[in-house]
Design an enzyme around this catalytic site. Structure first.
Site, mmCIF file in Angstrom:
data_model
loop_
_atom_site.group_PDB
_atom_site.id
_atom_site.type_symbol
_atom_site.label_atom_id
_atom_site.label_comp_id
_atom_site.label_asym_id
_atom_site.label_seq_id
_atom_site.Cartn_x
_atom_site.Cartn_y
_atom_site.Cartn_z
ATOM 1 N N SER A 161 -113.642 -27.317 7.268
ATOM 2 C CA SER A 161 -113.661 -26.759 5.921
ATOM 3 C C SER A 161 -114.970 -27.168 5.225
ATOM 4 C CB SER A 161 -112.420 -27.219 5.151
ATOM 5 O OG SER A 161 -112.234 -26.454 3.985
ATOM 6 N N ARG A 231 -105.192 -26.896 -8.146
ATOM 7 C CA ARG A 231 -104.629 -27.303 -6.864
ATOM 8 C C ARG A 231 -103.565 -26.326 -6.379
ATOM 9 N NH1 ARG A 231 -106.160 -30.102 -2.470
ATOM 10 N NH2 ARG A 231 -104.471 -31.301 -1.528
ATOM 11 N N ASP A 330 -105.829 -18.537 9.542
ATOM 12 C CA ASP A 330 -106.571 -18.913 8.333
ATOM 13 C C ASP A 330 -106.856 -17.678 7.479
ATOM 14 O OD1 ASP A 330 -108.297 -20.077 6.453
ATOM 15 O OD2 ASP A 330 -109.322 -21.298 7.967
ATOM 16 N N HIS A 360 -105.078 -22.244 6.958
ATOM 17 C CA HIS A 360 -106.313 -23.037 6.949
ATOM 18 C C HIS A 360 -106.071 -24.511 7.254
ATOM 19 C CE1 HIS A 360 -110.414 -24.115 5.852
ATOM 20 N NE2 HIS A 360 -109.964 -24.963 4.945
ATOM 21 N N ASP A 361 -105.005 -25.079 6.718
ATOM 22 C CA ASP A 361 -104.732 -26.504 6.915
ATOM 23 C C ASP A 361 -104.447 -26.867 8.372
ATOM 24 O OD1 ASP A 361 -105.222 -27.409 4.408
ATOM 25 O OD2 ASP A 361 -103.135 -27.678 3.818
#
Length: 380
Positions: A161, A231, A330, A360-361
């Site tokens: 990332s 967030r 992702d 993505h994580d």
């Protein structure tokens, strides 16, 4: 939340030799000039190390954290787990019995490296006076750390990332100092959509009444509502739609669906509760100004800036061995962007895929899928 005195709490060393594994240390360097023209009278670089540096300094590996990550990649002398704990350590993919591993906090952060919450020479947080910082600025600061550690050339630079952007920038800025570069779930330049998502996050913080133009440290908790909103949005982009649907669907948090007036408390769907939890965790550990600084740095990321464009910048890196990896689900850093990055590199660089349903994580949770690829000849 005492972010402003983080640098003061750390033990400073003039000789930045290897220390205790997984223990945060600080290197204080001299005046630092930022890419956009701002400057600081000194710059602290927070970092952790694992393992021991060989006599010829040929076994040094630099790991880069993501946006709200920190230097604690793996367990050390304490029991606290790191964010790549199963990937880094004795006998693991990044083998700390073999490699000297270094992880540095990015410039503008709040985990040891000078950022907006750090004290100026008079003891006041820099706040709104902190200069605009770029990924390139952080790489140049990390080069000072490498010099202090006696590392002329990294065996491998690796990140995911935002950390992947930093790894790529290292190769472009200092190609003679990087032997191998691993870029995971990252791009050569931030896309319009990535900038758009980031813009909403930064505006959520700036529009919080408690933001106070960035100088909120003496006035209370600061823009925690805005940071929480940022967030929540970010976390949606970090996960995949199928994963959220399987985990939460339309289920309510309690026994009844949250129906009723939209202007009053109505209960929550489980997915809302999940996002609230993610927001609460971040606002308890991260500085809003650092979130702004690092997000803006990621928005400005373009390895081709000032180098004739991406293809020109990357095409000259024939002396660096690359691995590019993407997460197949992702939706923030699309796999096709990794494919374009790979096509811009010299020679033939195939994209390795991490198969994960979460999005993505997956670069954090499923990084172990790269174990065989990395061990089989790449990390020789």
């Amino acid at each position: 939340m005492d972010f402003g005195t983080a640098s003061q709490r750390l033990t400073r060393t003039d000789a930045a030799g290897p220390g205790r594994d997984g223990v945060l240390r600080t290197l204080r360097t001299g005046p630092f000039r930022f890419e956009t023209g701002g400057s600081l009278p000194f710059l602290d670089v927070g970092y952790e190390t694992w393992g021991r540096l060989d006599a010829d300094a040929s076994n040094a590996v630099l790991l880069h954290h993501a946006l709200t990550g920190d230097t604690h990649v793996a367990r050390g002398e304490g029991a606290e787990p790191g964010w790549w704990d199963g990937f880094v350590g004795p006998g693991r993919t990044i083998d700390t019995d073999r490699f000297f591993v270094v992880a540095a906090n990015m410039v503008g952060g709040c985990y040891g490296t000078t950022g907006p919450s750090s004290p100026d020479p008079d003891g006041r947080p820099w706040g709104s006076r902190f200069p605009f910082t770029t990924v390139r600025d952080s790489v140049r600061a990390e080069a000072r750390l490498a010099d202090a550690l006696g590392i002329d050339r990294w065996h491998t630079v690796l990140g995911g990332s935002l950390g992947g952007a930093r790894a790529l920038e290292w190769a472009a800025e200092y190609p003679d100092r990087v032997a191998r570069c691993v870029v995971v779930a990252a791009t050569a330049a931030s896309s319009a959509e990535q900038i758009a998502f980031a813009r909403i996050q930064t505006e959520a913080i700036r529009l919080d009444p408690d933001f106070a133009g960035g100088d909120y440290y003496a006035a209370g908790p600061g823009p925690v509502a805005g940071l929480g909103l940022a967030r929540r949005l970010a976390h949606i982009t970090y996960r995949s739609e199928p994963e959220l649907d399987v985990r939460f669907g339309r289920s309510p948090q309690g026994s009844e669906l949250p129906l009723g007036s939209a202007t009053f408390d109505r209960g929550r769907y489980q997915v809302e509760s999940y996002l609230d939890h993610q927001a609460s965790k971040l606002v308890g550990r991260f500085d809003a100004n650092s979130y702004l600084a690092l997000t803006e740095a990621l928005m400005s990321h373009d390895v081709g800036r000032g180098r004739g464009g991406v293809r020109s910048a990357l095409g000259r890196l024939a002396g660096v061995r690359f691995m590019v990896a993407a997460v197949d689900s992702d939706r923030l850093y699309w796999p096709e962007q990794s494919e374009r990055l790979a096509r811009s590199l010299p020679g033939r660089t195939a994209v390795r895929y991490i198969t994960s349903p979460i999005g993505h994580d997956g670069f954090l949770t499923d990084i172990g899928q790269l174990d065989a690829e990395l061990r089989d000849g790449f990390l020789d």
